[in-house]
Enzyme design. Structure first.
Site, short mmCIF file in Angstrom:
data_model
loop_
_atom_site.label_atom_id
_atom_site.label_comp_id
_atom_site.label_asym_id
_atom_site.label_seq_id
_atom_site.Cartn_x
_atom_site.Cartn_y
_atom_site.Cartn_z
N ASP A 13 0.68 -1.26 -0.01
CA ASP A 13 0.06 0.12 0.03
C ASP A 13 0.65 1.45 0.07
O ASP A 13 1.93 1.29 0.59
CB ASP A 13 -0.91 0.04 1.44
CG ASP A 13 -2.01 1.04 1.20
OD1 ASP A 13 -2.52 1.27 0.20
OD2 ASP A 13 -2.48 1.25 2.22
N GLY A 14 0.26 2.30 -0.65
CA GLY A 14 0.87 3.57 -0.44
C GLY A 14 1.64 4.07 -1.90
O GLY A 14 2.32 5.17 -1.60
N ARG A 17 0.31 7.74 -2.77
CA ARG A 17 0.70 8.76 -1.40
C ARG A 17 2.25 8.97 -1.99
O ARG A 17 2.78 10.14 -1.99
CB ARG A 17 0.61 8.34 -0.40
CG ARG A 17 -0.86 8.79 0.13
CD ARG A 17 -1.23 8.17 1.48
NE ARG A 17 -1.56 6.71 1.16
CZ ARG A 17 -1.76 5.86 2.04
NH1 ARG A 17 -1.64 6.13 3.36
NH2 ARG A 17 -1.79 4.61 2.00
N ARG A 26 -0.17 9.59 -9.97
CA ARG A 26 -0.35 8.32 -8.99
C ARG A 26 -0.03 7.19 -9.72
O ARG A 26 0.90 6.19 -9.02
CB ARG A 26 -1.85 7.98 -8.63
CG ARG A 26 -2.66 8.87 -7.67
CD ARG A 26 -3.96 8.56 -7.45
NE ARG A 26 -4.33 7.07 -7.01
CZ ARG A 26 -4.13 6.41 -5.78
NH1 ARG A 26 -3.88 7.61 -4.94
NH2 ARG A 26 -3.92 5.33 -5.50
N HIS A 30 2.59 3.29 -8.95
CA HIS A 30 2.37 1.90 -9.10
C HIS A 30 3.70 1.14 -10.08
O HIS A 30 4.06 0.15 -9.88
CB HIS A 30 1.10 1.71 -10.17
CG HIS A 30 -0.06 2.07 -9.50
ND1 HIS A 30 -0.39 1.74 -8.07
CD2 HIS A 30 -1.23 2.86 -9.84
CE1 HIS A 30 -1.50 2.37 -7.79
NE2 HIS A 30 -1.87 2.91 -8.63
N GLU A 60 -12.27 -4.34 -4.27
CA GLU A 60 -13.17 -2.91 -3.99
C GLU A 60 -12.18 -1.93 -4.90
O GLU A 60 -12.66 -1.13 -5.05
CB GLU A 60 -12.78 -2.48 -2.46
CG GLU A 60 -13.99 -3.33 -1.34
CD GLU A 60 -13.60 -4.58 -1.04
OE1 GLU A 60 -14.55 -5.29 -0.81
OE2 GLU A 60 -12.40 -4.86 -1.06
N LEU A 124 10.38 -20.96 -4.87
CA LEU A 124 9.44 -20.01 -4.14
C LEU A 124 8.01 -19.92 -4.88
O LEU A 124 7.88 -19.97 -6.10
CB LEU A 124 9.92 -18.51 -4.47
CG LEU A 124 8.88 -17.32 -4.00
CD1 LEU A 124 8.88 -17.40 -2.52
CD2 LEU A 124 9.21 -15.97 -4.59
N ARG A 182 -4.89 -1.94 8.90
CA ARG A 182 -5.86 -2.63 8.55
C ARG A 182 -5.67 -3.60 7.85
O ARG A 182 -4.52 -3.58 7.05
CB ARG A 182 -7.14 -1.83 8.28
CG ARG A 182 -6.78 -0.79 7.01
CD ARG A 182 -8.01 0.04 6.58
NE ARG A 182 -7.63 0.78 5.38
CZ ARG A 182 -7.37 2.17 5.74
NH1 ARG A 182 -7.51 2.82 6.92
NH2 ARG A 182 -7.25 2.86 4.67
N GLU A 195 0.99 -12.92 12.46
CA GLU A 195 1.69 -11.66 12.94
C GLU A 195 1.50 -10.61 12.26
O GLU A 195 2.08 -10.76 10.85
CB GLU A 195 3.29 -11.91 13.46
CG GLU A 195 3.50 -13.17 14.42
CD GLU A 195 2.73 -13.06 15.66
OE1 GLU A 195 2.73 -11.78 16.16
OE2 GLU A 195 2.44 -13.95 16.50
C1 IPE Z 1 -5.43 -2.36 -0.23
O1 IPE Z 1 -5.14 -1.24 -0.39
C2 IPE Z 1 -5.28 -3.32 -1.46
C3 IPE Z 1 -4.15 -3.39 -2.00
C4 IPE Z 1 -2.91 -3.29 -1.62
C5 IPE Z 1 -4.22 -4.09 -3.39
P1 IPE Z 1 -6.24 -0.13 -0.59
O2 IPE Z 1 -5.35 1.23 -0.83
O3 IPE Z 1 -7.13 -0.49 -1.63
O4 IPE Z 1 -6.98 -0.06 0.87
P2 IPE Z 1 -7.74 1.05 1.75
O5 IPE Z 1 -8.88 1.53 0.94
O6 IPE Z 1 -6.84 2.09 2.03
O7 IPE Z 1 -8.42 0.20 2.85
C1 IPE Z 2 -1.43 0.26 -3.37
O1 IPE Z 2 -1.45 1.67 -3.43
C2 IPE Z 2 -1.72 -0.39 -4.79
C3 IPE Z 2 -3.10 -0.64 -5.01
C4 IPE Z 2 -4.06 -0.77 -4.15
C5 IPE Z 2 -3.31 -1.15 -6.50
P1 IPE Z 2 -2.41 2.54 -3.44
O2 IPE Z 2 -2.93 3.02 -4.77
O3 IPE Z 2 -3.54 2.41 -2.48
O4 IPE Z 2 -1.77 3.82 -2.93
P2 IPE Z 2 -2.36 5.04 -1.77
O5 IPE Z 2 -2.86 4.06 -0.54
O6 IPE Z 2 -3.41 5.41 -2.41
O7 IPE Z 2 -1.33 5.88 -1.64
MG MG Z 3 -3.88 2.35 -0.75
#
Ligand code: IPE
Ligand code: IPE
Ligand code: MG
Length: 237
Positions: A13-14, A17, A26, A30, A60, A124, A182, A195
């Site tokens: 995630d992230g 951001r 954005r 990726h 989602e 793996l 989460r 964990e």
């Molecule tokens: C969780 O990230 C899903 C993936 C990493 C693919 P999200 O960015 O979609 O989760 P929320 O919406 O912040 O909970």
């Molecule tokens: C995780 O990064 C990648 C996917 C969910 C596909 P995000 O795209 O959720 O990045 P943030 O959370 O918006 O920063």
């Molecule tokens: Mg995210």
């Protein structure tokens, strides 16, 4: 020496951001996220992790703007085709976990090819969760049980046997980047005793050193599975 978890799950995630912080679109996040993933896969392979499961696209996530969803699907197709031979050469076995019915044909064909190409590999096991959610996994398991009509009643073991990950151990360690604490619908069943390691780093910033840090943290946990500390100490004597 740290004990290496057999199965590691990662909620990557992230990305968005990370890009935003740099005044970039954005999608740049990726692209950088895929580089972080590649380094992570290779490191897991090198240190002897047996199963790595990454959350790439959740059910989602279809609700994101079309342009971002399309970009992610194209990126996945491109990287899968591009990186497959190296993964294969490393003896890695690739598998996609999730609902395949909404994927476009080109991506689906590449997935099927990648899975069959690497099916017999013994290194793996690399699982990519795509159009996946933990709730979806449980529901598809229940639906298959109903359809089969073999069981009048189920228990934990029977249900686990119908999950998409039925032939893999549960992850001992789940890592989530970006500071969110989460699961966002990742491996809800399988994470019962995982964990959970949360780091504020954005996914593109994640590195093999960070993975080592997470494993070191994991090694300092006492995994009690409902027992008390004294019982574990007795058992290990
Ligand atoms: C969780 O990230 C899903 C993936 C990493 C693919 P999200 O960015 O979609 O989760 P929320 O919406 O912040 O909970
Ligand atoms: C995780 O990064 C990648 C996917 C969910 C596909 P995000 O795209 O959720 O990045 P943030 O959370 O918006 O920063
Ligand atoms: Mg995210």
């Amino acid at each position: 020496m740290d004990q290496i978890p057999i199965h590691i799950g990662i909620i990557m995630d992230g990305n968005g951001r990370w890009a935003k912080k740099r005044f970039l679109p954005r999608v740049f996040g990726h692209v950088r996220g895929v580089s972080a993933l590649k380094k992570t896969i290779m490191h897991c392979n090198d240190i002897g992790v047996k199963h790595l499961t990454v959350f790439a696209f959740g059910r989602e996530n279809w609700q994101r703007p079309n342009s971002e969803v399309n970009f992610l699907m194209k990126l996945m197709l491109k990287k899968l085709n591009h990186e497959l031979s190296e993964l294969h050469a490393k003896n890695a076995r690739i598998r996609f976990i999730g609902d395949r019915s909404r994927l476009n044909k080109q991506l689906l064909d590449s997935i099927i090819y990648a899975e069959s190409q690497t099916q017999k590999n013994t290194g793996l096991q690399f699982n990519v969760c795509l159009d996946y959610s933990g709730q979806y996994d449980i529901v598809q398991a229940v639906n298959r049980i109903i359809k089969e009509g073999k069981h009048e009643q189920i228990n934990e073991e029977i249900l686990a046997g119908y999950l998409l990950t039925h032939d893999q151990p549960a992850p001992e360690l789940i890592i989530r980047t970006s500071g969110e604490c989460r699961l966002s619908n990742f491996m809800l069943w399988q994470s019962a005793y995982s964990e959970l390691y949360f780091t504020p780093l954005f996914w593109p910033e994640f590195s093999p050193q960070e993975l080592d840090k997470a494993i070191e943290w994991y090694n300092n946990r006492e995994r009690r599975f409902g027992q008390i500390s004294e019982q574990l100490k007795e058992a290990s004597c």
